[in-house]
Design an enzyme around this catalytic site. Sequence first.
Site, PDB file in Angstrom:
ATOM      1  N   SER A  29      -0.379  -1.890 -11.659  1.00 53.69           N
ATOM      2  CA  SER A  29      -0.737  -2.906 -13.348  1.00 53.69           C
ATOM      3  C   SER A  29      -2.283  -3.757 -13.263  1.00 53.69           C
ATOM      4  O   SER A  29      -2.865  -3.126 -12.238  1.00 53.69           O
ATOM      5  CB  SER A  29       0.798  -4.040 -13.553  1.00 53.69           C
ATOM      6  OG  SER A  29       0.298  -5.288 -14.845  1.00 53.69           O
ATOM      7  N   ASN A  30      -2.063  -4.797 -13.560  1.00 50.66           N
ATOM      8  CA  ASN A  30      -3.373  -5.903 -13.538  1.00 50.66           C
ATOM      9  C   ASN A  30      -3.148  -7.018 -13.572  1.00 50.66           C
ATOM     10  O   ASN A  30      -2.473  -7.449 -13.765  1.00 50.66           O
ATOM     11  CB  ASN A  30      -4.374  -5.312 -14.903  1.00 50.66           C
ATOM     12  CG  ASN A  30      -3.209  -5.243 -16.348  1.00 50.66           C
ATOM     13  OD1 ASN A  30      -3.571  -6.782 -16.872  1.00 50.66           O
ATOM     14  ND2 ASN A  30      -3.365  -4.231 -17.027  1.00 50.66           N
ATOM     15  N   ARG A  31      -4.122  -7.805 -13.378  1.00 52.51           N
ATOM     16  CA  ARG A  31      -4.345  -8.960 -13.152  1.00 52.51           C
ATOM     17  C   ARG A  31      -4.129  -9.603 -14.358  1.00 52.51           C
ATOM     18  O   ARG A  31      -3.857 -10.887 -14.546  1.00 52.51           O
ATOM     19  CB  ARG A  31      -5.521 -10.027 -13.134  1.00 52.51           C
ATOM     20  CG  ARG A  31      -5.894  -9.185 -11.203  1.00 52.51           C
ATOM     21  CD  ARG A  31      -6.957  -9.535 -10.585  1.00 52.51           C
ATOM     22  NE  ARG A  31      -7.282  -8.994  -9.201  1.00 52.51           N
ATOM     23  CZ  ARG A  31      -6.357  -9.332  -7.422  1.00 52.51           C
ATOM     24  NH1 ARG A  31      -5.112 -10.302  -8.109  1.00 52.51           N
ATOM     25  NH2 ARG A  31      -6.378  -8.501  -6.378  1.00 52.51           N
TER      26      ARG A  31
END
Length: 219
Positions: A29-31
């Site tokens: 995923s990502n931030r």
Amino acid sequence: QKQGRLQNKHVVISAGGTVEPIDPVRYISNRSSGKMGYALAKAAAEQGAQVTLVSATTTLSDPIGVKTIHIQSAQDLSDQMMAALPAADIMIMAAAVSDYRISEPAVNKLKKQTSGQLTLTLVENPDILAQLGAMKKEQYLVGFAAETQNLLEYAQTKLVKKNADMLVANDVSKQQVGFGYDTNQVTILTKNQEPQVLPLQDKLSVARKIMQKISEVIN
Ligand code: C5P
């Protein structure tokens, strides 16, 4: 309350970071915090719009008065946005979409490899904003661009390439801007107007200005 400038408009907004499964318990995923998309949903509802929020991962709670659909992967998000397109007046892609997914997620939990190495094969996800741009008719389409250099140049290219009507660009190399922060500093690009630079402010204020600008162009 439903007296705002976006009354009778159906606004569909994506938010948060997509989740791409590796196996049943792991993912990429990502931030993205989802804060900008959620603020946009709130601002659109304040303006009297009927709002659908398609939300990837975030820790935020569903905004009041907003139909919130929870999804995981970029493919799920694509399905929901494409399905929502025909009945939408305004579509905003604020989600941080993973550009790649695991080509074949494992059905069972992966075991430690005896070789000491694990290779994951990634395949490209659809560019949802570009898909919407290719399919839209009367809908007003808004995208975001987070850049660390050549902000306006890259954002302008994305506006044209993805056939969006508005692109909200932010320089994420700056302090207090974008991913995870409560504040944002954006430049709004549209097809026919000069770029508009907004000062650093909280995301709800930014969202209100974006919705205000959209309502001015479409009404
Ligand atoms: O090309 P880039 O990822 O910088 O474009 C950002 C914009 O495109 C954002 O509005 C994002 O939501 C959207 N996007 C998308 N599908 C992707 C990647 C980005 O809709 N696969």
